[in-house]
Write an enzyme that holds these catalytic residues in place. Structure first.
Site, PDB file in Angstrom:
ATOM      1  N   SER A 236      13.723  -2.056  -5.665  1.00 44.96           N
ATOM      2  CA  SER A 236      13.832  -3.226  -4.787  1.00 44.96           C
ATOM      3  C   SER A 236      12.673  -4.143  -5.120  1.00 44.96           C
ATOM      4  O   SER A 236      11.686  -3.710  -5.703  1.00 44.96           O
ATOM      5  CB  SER A 236      13.730  -2.822  -3.314  1.00 44.96           C
ATOM      6  N   ASP A 237      12.764  -5.413  -4.773  1.00 52.36           N
ATOM      7  CA  ASP A 237      11.574  -6.261  -4.847  1.00 52.36           C
ATOM      8  C   ASP A 237      10.723  -5.955  -3.608  1.00 52.36           C
ATOM      9  O   ASP A 237      11.147  -5.235  -2.688  1.00 52.36           O
ATOM     10  CB  ASP A 237      11.944  -7.748  -4.968  1.00 52.36           C
ATOM     11  N   HIS A 238       9.531  -6.522  -3.622  1.00 56.48           N
ATOM     12  CA  HIS A 238       8.501  -6.246  -2.617  1.00 56.48           C
ATOM     13  C   HIS A 238       9.016  -6.451  -1.178  1.00 56.48           C
ATOM     14  O   HIS A 238       9.325  -7.572  -0.796  1.00 56.48           O
ATOM     15  CB  HIS A 238       7.350  -7.214  -2.890  1.00 56.48           C
ATOM     16  N   GLY A 239       9.121  -5.370  -0.442  1.00 51.79           N
ATOM     17  CA  GLY A 239       9.499  -5.488   0.980  1.00 51.79           C
ATOM     18  C   GLY A 239      10.924  -5.932   1.230  1.00 51.79           C
ATOM     19  O   GLY A 239      11.291  -6.291   2.353  1.00 51.79           O
ATOM     20  N   ALA A 240      11.759  -5.903   0.195  1.00 45.73           N
ATOM     21  CA  ALA A 240      13.086  -6.527   0.315  1.00 45.73           C
ATOM     22  C   ALA A 240      14.015  -5.776   1.262  1.00 45.73           C
ATOM     23  O   ALA A 240      14.946  -6.369   1.815  1.00 45.73           O
ATOM     24  CB  ALA A 240      13.728  -6.640  -1.060  1.00 45.73           C
TER      25      ALA A 240
END
Ligand code: NOJ
Length: 770
Positions: free
Chosen positions: A287-291
């Site tokens: 996932s991207d950061h905090g997605a």
């Protein structure tokens, strides 16, 4: 291009101080047996732990992260590049956690690691895939020596809206060119290893991003929604991700945006049907950061439990900087809302990735020796300066050169002015990994070295990048742990006066203007693409001196350059050229190198004209040059088309290209027709250029682009030399996704256009028979 040896720095310890138990040889030799054996032993919580990618930070100090790892609650970490940081974390994993599963170390290695190469747009401007591959290879060697296993790269998001700050990071607007660069980058990072093959110690795993369509955020505003037709998706935006995956990219990072009304992070169609089923991807997704948490803000998840469920069900294997998998997945599995099989699929990918990274064989494979001083890693001797200089030279795009203003004679006296003339931080661009900005060669220092003992150089800053308080505040906010943006406290007029006085004493003025690196970054969206006013005022004052004006642009996106085009005697686009940028630009300014870069995207005339991409679909009422009139698709208040077209770039020599000759006027379906042109260097010095092949489908079952790049060849020609360039045109070049999203080539007429940029082409036609 020249070949360069990439020095492999032997920092990895073969025998780690910690005694760790290697899995049994029979398991070590068989990936699926090893993974299955581990999974049989893992508790539910340990499985969930493998899916977490966490970095050291204020909320997770290093000792706490080590404890989390020892407890089996973390599968990998990112942003730890110092072996002093990494070693205790890996020791916690293989020395203390119950099953001794190593952690993986990930990092954003985009355009170099210790040595900074040109930013993405610069790499793409080389149109030289050997050069691109070499940059990724070099970055991998340097990053692996810093303990990095996985890079979140390449960024292959097609971008047609330069208001988007991450345009800088990608490789431009064209599916074919970006796909070629994507492939070369993956090959370089992984040193040719395919997905599923064990990587060498000096290679790192690529993780192509941002899947998918991130570059199409509405209005060029970062994180905004993306909404696009399936045909456009398949024909234009998806090919580069596919190319990276076909080249063997071990990982995929999932985009923050929506795809067809569903965030990519919870998009089962995207991550299962397309990626895994249609494309056959077997590897790890991040996932991207905090997605995953952001799924609640997108409004598709009511709470963290639902967010976790949506993400794991869609196929997000590792969650980056997110707590929701840890908190929610055990409960979701116990209650049967998420089948154990779904969780197992993700865990299997993570463990398989660690196997491919060689970590079960040696968890300390890429981690430096315990006794190494991390400061040594910053030593200049570890840099790869010669290839950085060579690639940077190739990335420079000569936009104007009236009256042969360039190259500048070395005996001349030169006034160097502008806020980017002596700006080492900007030179290395953003996403500069572990590049040390103090090691970057600025233009001032590059020119001084080039002129040493030969000519005279005067320097004046002339202007700040911007006088706008909000802009400066934003840039300082972005500048992380680097020094604040240098703001000269003198009045703008005082600075201009000094620059004008310098110009008065010189034969020629070189003005280094553009953006600070932070202006072209994640979240750095702009509504205006002209030079900030402070710099415009400087250029106007310099122009008024009557001295020849050479504009050297440093920027991370297309700028609108109407005044500059009309007033510069010469103009060189240098993007952010990396550690050796100053040398490379000086090489070109003084003629030690002949520029050969070509634009990987169109430069618009104005913001209002965006999107300005060259390969736009055909229209019922197209604007026809030379036939102005009402009721055609045009802006009536501005000339049509790009200010500088895709594929454009001048040289210090001239080239002539003959009309294309085709091997046949008809070809049967599945057959190949050959197009050839003769290219001649008609000037008086050796130079490289890029011959570009474009195809237009004359009439198809759906609306097709006016032209599409389908091939290119970069060649070096001596003065007077000619070379015949041949392109094979077959199904690959003629096919496209139709309305049913089937890849087809349709019988009928095709125009073949060949030239040295997308606008100035010569044409020949043939017929594809059924
Ligand atoms: C967010 C960015 O969108 C992504 O490209 C990057 O890899 C991660 N942060 C990690 O730094």
């Amino acid at each position: 291009m020249k070949s360069f040896a990439v020095t492999v720095i032997a920092t990895a310890a073969l025998v780690a101080p910690l005694a760790w138990a290697q899995p049994k040889p029979s398991l070590l030799a068989d990936k699926s047996a090893l993974v299955a054996d581990l999974m049989r032993q893992m508790t539910l919580e340990e499985k969930v732990g493998q899916l977490r990618l966490i970095s050291i930070g204020p909320e997770m100090p290093a000792p706490q992260l080590a404890e989390e790892i020892a407890a089996g609650r973390v599968g990998g970490t990112f942003n730890s590049i110092n072996h002093k940081e990494q070693r205790p974390l890996q020791e916690a994993a293989v020395g203390k956690s119950r099953l001794r599963i190593p952690v993986l170390f990930a990092y954003d290695v985009l355009h170099g690691h210790r040595t900074s190469f040109p930013i993405g747009l610069g790499l793409a401007s080389t149109w030289d895939m050997d050069a691109v591959r070499l940059t990724a290879r070099t970055a991998a060697v340097e990053a692996a020596a810093d303990g990095v296993d996985v890079t979140f790269a390449p960024t292959v998001d097609i971008s047609r809206d330069p208001r988007w700050g991450r345009t800088s990071e990608g490789f431009g607007e064209d599916p074919h060119l970006v796909s070629q660069v994507a492939r070369a980058m993956v090959q370089g990072f992984q040193n040719g290893a395919r997905r599923g093959e064990v990587l060498q110690r000096d290679s790192i795993m690529a993780s192509v991003k941002h899947f998918a369509l991130y570059g199409a955020v509405e209005g060029g505003r970062d994180y905004n929604i993306v909404d696009m037709s399936p045909m456009r998706m398949y024909n234009d935006y998806l090919p580069p991700y596919k190319a990276a995956i076909d080249a063997g990219s071990g990982g995929v990072m999932i985009a923050l945006n929506t795809v067809n009304g569903q965030p990519a992070t919870s998009n089962t169609w995207l991550l299962q049907d397309l990626l895994r089923k249609d494309w056959g991807f077997k590897g790890v997704t991040f996932s991207d950061h905090g997605a995953i948490t952001e799924l609640m803000r997108h409004g598709v998840a009511r709470d963290e439990r639902e967010a976790a469920k949506l993400a794991i069900t869609a196929g997000v294997d590792m969650s980056m900087a997110d707590q929701v998998y840890l908190k929610e997945l055990p409960g979701l599995v116990k209650s049967g809302q998420v089948p154990m099989k779904t969780l197992d699929n993700a865990v299997r990918e993570v463990l398989g990735t660690k196997y491919d990274l060689g970590l079960f064989h040696d968890p300390f494979l890429r981690i430096g020796k315990a006794e190494d001083d991390p400061a040594d890693l910053k030593a200049d001797s570890r840099l790869h300066r010669p290839p950085a200089r060579d690639v940077a030279r190739r990335s420079l795009v000569l936009l104007e050169n009236r009256n042969r203003t360039l190259p500048i004679a070395k005996g001349a006296s030169v006034a160097l002015v502008g806020p980017l003339a002596d700006a080492p931080i900007d030179m290395i661009g953003v996403w500069s990994a572990q590049a040390v900005w103090k090691q970057a060669v600025t233009l001032r220092s590059g020119m001084e070295q080039a002129l040493a003992g030969k000519g005279k150089m005067l320097y004046a800053r002339g202007a700040n990048v911007s006088e706008d308080k909000a802009v400066v505040e934003y840039l300082n906010f972005l500048n992380w742990d680097e020094p604040e943006v240098v703001q000269d406290k003198r009045s703008p007029q005082e600075m201009i006066d000094e620059a004008v006085a310098a110009a008065g004493q010189a034969d020629v003025v070189v003005a280094a203007v553009g953006e600070s690196r932070g202006m072209s970054h994640e979240s750095s969206s702009r509504t205006r693409l002209d030079l900030p006013e402070s710099q415009q005022a400087l250029l106007k004052a310099l122009k008024a001196t009557g001295k020849p004006l050479v504009i050297v642009l440093m920027n991370g996106r297309p700028l609108t350059l109407g005044w500059e085009q009309a007033n510069a005697d010469a103009m060189l686009e240098t993007w952010f050229a990396g550690t050796e940028g100053g040398h490379a630009i000086a090489d070109v300014l003084f003629g030690d190198a002949n520029p050969s870069g070509k634009l990987p995207l169109s430069l618009p005339r104005s913001v209002g004209q965006i999107p300005t991409y060259y390969n736009y679909p055909r229209l019922g009422r197209p604007f026809t040059p030379g036939k102005p009139g009402n009721y055609t698709s045009q802006y009536f208040d501005e000339p049509q088309g790009a200010l500088y077209p895709f594929g454009y770039g001048l040289s210090y020599t001239e080239f002539e290209v003959s009309k294309p000759v085709l091997s046949a006027s008809t070809v049967k379906a599945g057959g190949t027709v050959e197009a050839s042109v003769t290219v001649k260097n008609t000037g008086d010095r050796a130079g490289e250029t890029v011959v570009q092949l474009y195809i237009q489908d004359v009439a198809a079952s759906v609306v097709r682009p006016v032209k599409e790049l389908k091939g290119f060849r970069k060649l070096m020609l001596q003065p007077g030399e000619t070379q015949v360039v041949k392109f094979a045109i077959g199904n690959e070049q003629l096919s496209f996704y139709n309305q049913q999203l089937q890849r087809v080539s349709e019988p009928g007429g095709f125009n073949v256009q060949i030239g040295l940029n997308s606008r100035d082409v010569q044409e020949a036609s043939f017929e594809l028979l059924p």
